[in-house]
Motif scaffolding. Structure first.
Motif, short mmCIF file in Angstrom:
data_model
loop_
_atom_site.label_atom_id
_atom_site.label_comp_id
_atom_site.label_asym_id
_atom_site.label_seq_id
_atom_site.Cartn_x
_atom_site.Cartn_y
_atom_site.Cartn_z
N HIS A 159 0.82 -1.21 0.00
CA HIS A 159 0.00 0.00 0.00
C HIS A 159 0.86 1.26 0.00
O HIS A 159 0.42 2.31 -0.47
N LEU A 160 2.06 1.17 0.59
CA LEU A 160 2.96 2.32 0.68
C LEU A 160 4.29 1.96 0.03
O LEU A 160 4.86 0.91 0.32
N ASP A 161 4.78 2.84 -0.84
CA ASP A 161 6.10 2.59 -1.42
C ASP A 161 7.19 2.89 -0.40
O ASP A 161 6.94 3.46 0.67
N GLN A 162 8.43 2.55 -0.73
CA GLN A 162 9.52 2.67 0.23
C GLN A 162 9.76 4.11 0.68
O GLN A 162 9.88 4.38 1.88
N PRO A 163 9.83 5.11 -0.24
CA PRO A 163 10.06 6.49 0.21
C PRO A 163 8.95 7.00 1.13
O PRO A 163 9.22 7.66 2.14
N THR A 164 7.69 6.69 0.80
CA THR A 164 6.58 7.14 1.64
C THR A 164 6.63 6.47 3.01
O THR A 164 6.40 7.10 4.05
N TYR A 165 6.95 5.19 3.00
CA TYR A 165 7.05 4.46 4.27
C TYR A 165 8.14 5.06 5.16
O TYR A 165 7.94 5.27 6.36
N GLU A 166 9.30 5.36 4.57
CA GLU A 166 10.39 5.93 5.35
C GLU A 166 10.04 7.30 5.90
O GLU A 166 10.36 7.63 7.06
N ALA A 167 9.36 8.13 5.09
CA ALA A 167 8.94 9.45 5.56
C ALA A 167 7.92 9.32 6.69
O ALA A 167 7.96 10.07 7.68
N ALA A 168 7.00 8.37 6.55
CA ALA A 168 6.00 8.15 7.60
C ALA A 168 6.65 7.66 8.89
O ALA A 168 6.26 8.07 10.00
N GLU A 169 7.64 6.79 8.76
CA GLU A 169 8.37 6.31 9.94
C GLU A 169 9.06 7.48 10.65
O GLU A 169 9.10 7.53 11.88
N GLY A 202 -2.53 9.17 3.47
CA GLY A 202 -3.90 9.49 3.11
C GLY A 202 -4.51 8.56 2.09
O GLY A 202 -5.73 8.39 2.05
N ASP A 203 -3.69 7.93 1.22
CA ASP A 203 -4.22 7.02 0.21
C ASP A 203 -4.62 5.66 0.78
O ASP A 203 -5.26 4.86 0.10
N VAL A 204 -4.21 5.39 2.00
CA VAL A 204 -4.58 4.14 2.67
C VAL A 204 -5.67 4.49 3.68
O VAL A 204 -5.38 4.87 4.82
N ALA A 205 -6.91 4.37 3.27
CA ALA A 205 -8.03 4.93 4.03
C ALA A 205 -8.09 4.42 5.46
O ALA A 205 -8.27 5.20 6.41
N GLU A 206 -7.93 3.13 5.66
CA GLU A 206 -8.05 2.56 7.00
C GLU A 206 -6.96 3.08 7.92
O GLU A 206 -7.20 3.43 9.07
N LEU A 207 -5.74 3.14 7.40
CA LEU A 207 -4.62 3.63 8.20
C LEU A 207 -4.78 5.12 8.51
O LEU A 207 -4.53 5.56 9.63
N ALA A 208 -5.20 5.90 7.52
CA ALA A 208 -5.41 7.34 7.73
C ALA A 208 -6.48 7.58 8.80
O ALA A 208 -6.36 8.50 9.63
N ALA A 209 -7.52 6.76 8.80
CA ALA A 209 -8.57 6.90 9.81
C ALA A 209 -8.03 6.62 11.21
O ALA A 209 -8.41 7.30 12.18
#
Length: 384
Positions: free
Chosen positions: A323-333, A364-371
């Motif tokens: 659901h999340l690519d590597q750059p987005t995952y790292e930024a979220a972490e 935000g693109d992962v609705a359940e996680l964003a909620a």
């Protein structure tokens, strides 16, 4: 259970490619132990498939099936490939869906001969019903190559051992015929996959295309390209089944069902009525889940560490499932780590909320996680 993912495993490269060519936008997924899966989409991105190659034999098939189940927590595991026919009614190119999988090499050797000690795994009722419905409707045939003969689909036991059987008169063939005489086909991996599914509570469906007759003519049928033909038919059935399994998981989720049997005397229709200065709080027939009146759910600041820990687990899970690519995952972490640090210092309450809001923007693109992030933001603001 991840209700939009089906794991499909194969033993041979040609089987893998037959499934892979049905997928849209396959993306590499590396397991920490080195196994490589590809995650792609079916049915206009309504069904995701995690595709893996296990190699020949029940033992590697069991290990990698276990690995795939732990990694993706799928709706089901489909094992797709070719097999040899044990019954004359099966034509080359036909498809067999295993109602049972026999591990036929178990036994005990005694003075008067070898005695069978079989193990068997049965297909789960739900997937079996869906597979049979696909055959009745013929819906799966839209995935077949145009212009060819439509193969038949058979339901019955499959025998899985550790040798390639290519004879009807050998000791091995007589053993199988004597002890497993209802088996329709024979192959080398399904028992391992079935055992892994059984131990993990994950439904397994074995789908095999008949590429030879296990009667000494395997070289001839392989030379006539029956392996790619048979596995193409099996792949066509399997991907149709995968889509239907995901659809069923969505429609039968317990979260969408309401139990009205607990109190048959209570109506599900509720009327709140008050007169004069009277006030009505909550009047309800059935309540499922938590209910809060007059604001956000109560939460103490001490809840936040566990909430952030759960978010970290959910974040990793979303990344693992593609659901999340590597750059987005790292930024979220990074933002989640900033939130953790802010939590350690009560004076940094505003920094905590800012970090969480940035995290919500990233996922935000992962609705359940964003909620879930939004819920933690609400708790954090209430704790300030």
């Amino acid at each position: 259970m991840t209700d939009d993912v089906v794991v499909i495993l194969t033993a041979l490269d040609l089987e893998y490619e037959a499934v892979r060519e049905k997928l849209t936008d396959p993306q590499l997924h590396r397991h920490r132990a080195g196994t490589r899966f590809e995650i792609g989409w079916l049915a206009d991105r309504r069904c995701r498939v995690a595709l893996g190659l296990v190699g020949k034999g029940n033992h590697p098939a069991a290990v990698l099936a276990e690995r795939a189940i732990a990694e993706f927590d799928p709706v089901a595991v489909l094992f797709v490939g070719v097999a040899g026919a044990l019954r004359g009614k099966l034509a080359l190119g036909d498809v067999v869906v295993a109602t049972h999988v026999y591990a036929y090499h178990g036994g005990t050797s005694e003075d008067d001969g070898l005695k069978a000690r079989p193990r068997v795994w049965e297909i789960a009722h739900g997937p079996d019903q869906i597979a049979r419905h696909l055959v009745r409707t013929g819906a799966w045939t839209t995935q077949l190559a145009q212009g060819g003969t439509t193969p038949r689909v058979h339901f019955g036991p499959i025998a899985a051992g550790e040798v390639v059987q290519d004879s009807t008169v050998s000791d091995h063939a007589r053993w199988v015929r004597q002890h497993y005489n209802d088996a329709l086909a024979i192959e080398m991996e399904a028992a391992g996959v079935a055992q892994a599914g059984h131990l993990n509570g994950s439904p397994v469906v074995v789908v095999r295309g008949i590429s030879d007759r296990a009667d000494g003519t395997k070289t001839t049928t392989d030379g006539a390209s029956w392996q790619p033909k048979a596995v193409a038919n099996a792949a066509a059935f399997a991907i149709t089944l995968a889509v239907e399994l995901v659809r069923e998981a969505h429609t039968s989720s317990p979260r969408t069902q309401v139990d009205t049997r607990r109190n048959p005397t209570m109506s599900s229709a509720v009327s709140n009525t008050a007169s004069g200065a009277a006030q009505v709080g909550v009047q309800a027939g059935h309540i499922h889940g938590d209910v809060w009146v007059g604001g956000a759910p109560p939460s103490a600041p001490s809840d936040l560490p566990s909430q952030l820990a759960e978010l970290r687990d959910e974040l990793w899970r979303a990344h693992r499932l593609g659901h999340l690519d590597q750059p987005t995952y790292e930024a979220a972490e990074t933002e989640l780590t900033a939130a953790d640090k802010a939590l350690d210092d009560p004076r940094d309450g505003s920094k905590l909320v800012v970090a969480l809001k940035r995290l919500r923007g990233l996922v935000g693109d992962v609705a359940e996680l964003a909620a879930k992030v939004a819920a933690v933001i609400a708790i954090s603001q209430g704790a300030l």
